[in-house]
Scaffold this motif. Structure first.
Motif, PDB file in Angstrom:
ATOM      1  N   THR A  95      33.640  52.694  34.599  1.00 17.73           N
ATOM      2  CA  THR A  95      32.623  52.200  35.525  1.00 17.73           C
ATOM      3  C   THR A  95      32.604  53.097  36.752  1.00 17.73           C
ATOM      4  O   THR A  95      33.574  53.800  37.032  1.00 17.73           O
ATOM      5  CB  THR A  95      32.889  50.735  35.929  1.00 17.73           C
ATOM      6  N   ASP A  96      31.503  53.083  37.462  1.00 12.90           N
ATOM      7  CA  ASP A  96      31.404  53.844  38.706  1.00 12.90           C
ATOM      8  C   ASP A  96      31.887  52.963  39.858  1.00 12.90           C
ATOM      9  O   ASP A  96      31.468  51.814  39.996  1.00 12.90           O
ATOM     10  CB  ASP A  96      29.961  54.283  38.963  1.00 12.90           C
ATOM     11  N   ALA A  97      32.783  53.507  40.671  1.00 12.24           N
ATOM     12  CA  ALA A  97      33.330  52.771  41.812  1.00 12.24           C
ATOM     13  C   ALA A  97      32.999  53.523  43.095  1.00 12.24           C
ATOM     14  O   ALA A  97      32.965  54.757  43.117  1.00 12.24           O
ATOM     15  CB  ALA A  97      34.830  52.613  41.662  1.00 12.24           C
ATOM     16  N   ASP A  98      32.763  52.777  44.141  1.00  8.55           N
ATOM     17  CA  ASP A  98      32.440  53.366  45.439  1.00  8.55           C
ATOM     18  C   ASP A  98      33.705  53.931  46.077  1.00  8.55           C
ATOM     19  O   ASP A  98      34.795  53.387  45.927  1.00  8.55           O
ATOM     20  CB  ASP A  98      31.833  52.300  46.345  1.00  8.55           C
ATOM     21  N   TRP A 152      35.858  55.237  37.356  1.00  5.67           N
ATOM     22  CA  TRP A 152      37.089  54.472  37.248  1.00  5.67           C
ATOM     23  C   TRP A 152      37.306  54.167  35.770  1.00  5.67           C
ATOM     24  O   TRP A 152      36.499  53.501  35.147  1.00  5.67           O
ATOM     25  CB  TRP A 152      36.965  53.189  38.047  1.00  5.67           C
ATOM     26  N   THR A 153      38.423  54.643  35.225  1.00  9.75           N
ATOM     27  CA  THR A 153      38.723  54.432  33.815  1.00  9.75           C
ATOM     28  C   THR A 153      39.910  53.490  33.697  1.00  9.75           C
ATOM     29  O   THR A 153      40.920  53.659  34.379  1.00  9.75           O
ATOM     30  CB  THR A 153      39.076  55.770  33.133  1.00  9.75           C
ATOM     31  N   ALA A 154      39.776  52.482  32.834  1.00 12.80           N
ATOM     32  CA  ALA A 154      40.855  51.515  32.630  1.00 12.80           C
ATOM     33  C   ALA A 154      40.752  50.952  31.220  1.00 12.80           C
ATOM     34  O   ALA A 154      39.769  51.185  30.510  1.00 12.80           O
ATOM     35  CB  ALA A 154      40.768  50.409  33.659  1.00 12.80           C
TER      36      ALA A 154
END
Length: 199
Positions: A54-57, A41-43
């Motif tokens: 970050t890594d998101a499920d 997840w890129t923001a």
């Protein structure tokens, strides 16, 4: 089924209900997805605009089937939650917070003004809705009478009763009663809205 004193469970089962029950069992059998699946997840951070990863499920993309069932039972609440969630996503994805906060009330005011009906348009709209509702009530009443006759005809006026055909007409009879009740509730709701608008 219990409310209508139906003796045979097959009366309440339609192909559509059987399909959705099987689909729900299938979805519940594989949800949450077995295994550990993530994506990156890129923001940008809100105040510093620094990129963040970050890594998101994967489960955040696939909602719980329980919440979907709740949404089916409470469509108005589901609509509010959907609009609220989408609004939060849009606000979170927007780069400039000040622009969002300044433009949002303006957009709401313009849309509300465009959607507002004149008094004459309201009368025409109410007349058309009354006409449609009256037609719907007459159709549902005719369906109840037709299915009552077909049940009687297929149980009392034949030499050998076809149980499958009787169940089919009993199913249609219960659906017609259900639609009749919904039409009556809709009519009462519309009358309440009209009296509230006059007051």
């Amino acid at each position: 089924m219990v409310d209508n004193a139906a003796d045979d469970w097959r009366i309440a089962m339609t192909y559509e209900r059987i399909f959705f029950i099987c689909l729900e069992i299938l979805v519940c059998a594989i949800h949450p997805i077995p295994g550990n699946y993530t994506f990156t997840w890129t923001a940008r951070l809100a105040f510093s605009y620094m990129p963040s990863k970050t890594d998101a499920d994967v489960d955040i993309i696939c909602p719980s089937p329980c919440s979907c069932g709740y949404a089916d039972d409470h469509p108005a609440l589901a609509t509010v939650l959907l609009v609220f969630t989408i609004s939060l996503w849009i606000i979170a994805a927007w780069d400039r917070q000040g622009l969002v906060l300044a433009a949002l009330p303006l957009v709401v005011a313009v849309v509300a003004k465009k959607l507002e009906l004149t008094k004459a348009e309201k009368h025409v709209h109410n007349f058309m809705m009354d006409t449609q509702l009256t037609k719907r009530v007459k159709n549902t009443a005719a369906n109840v009478l037709r299915e009552t006759w077909l049940i009687y005809k297929n149980t009392k006026l034949v030499r050998k009763m076809d149980h499958a055909r009787v169940r089919k007409h009993q199913r249609k009879f219960l659906q017609a009663i259900h639609h009749s009740v919904l039409s009556a509730l809709r009519s009462a709701h519309d009358e309440d809205l009209k009296s509230a608008a006059v007051a």
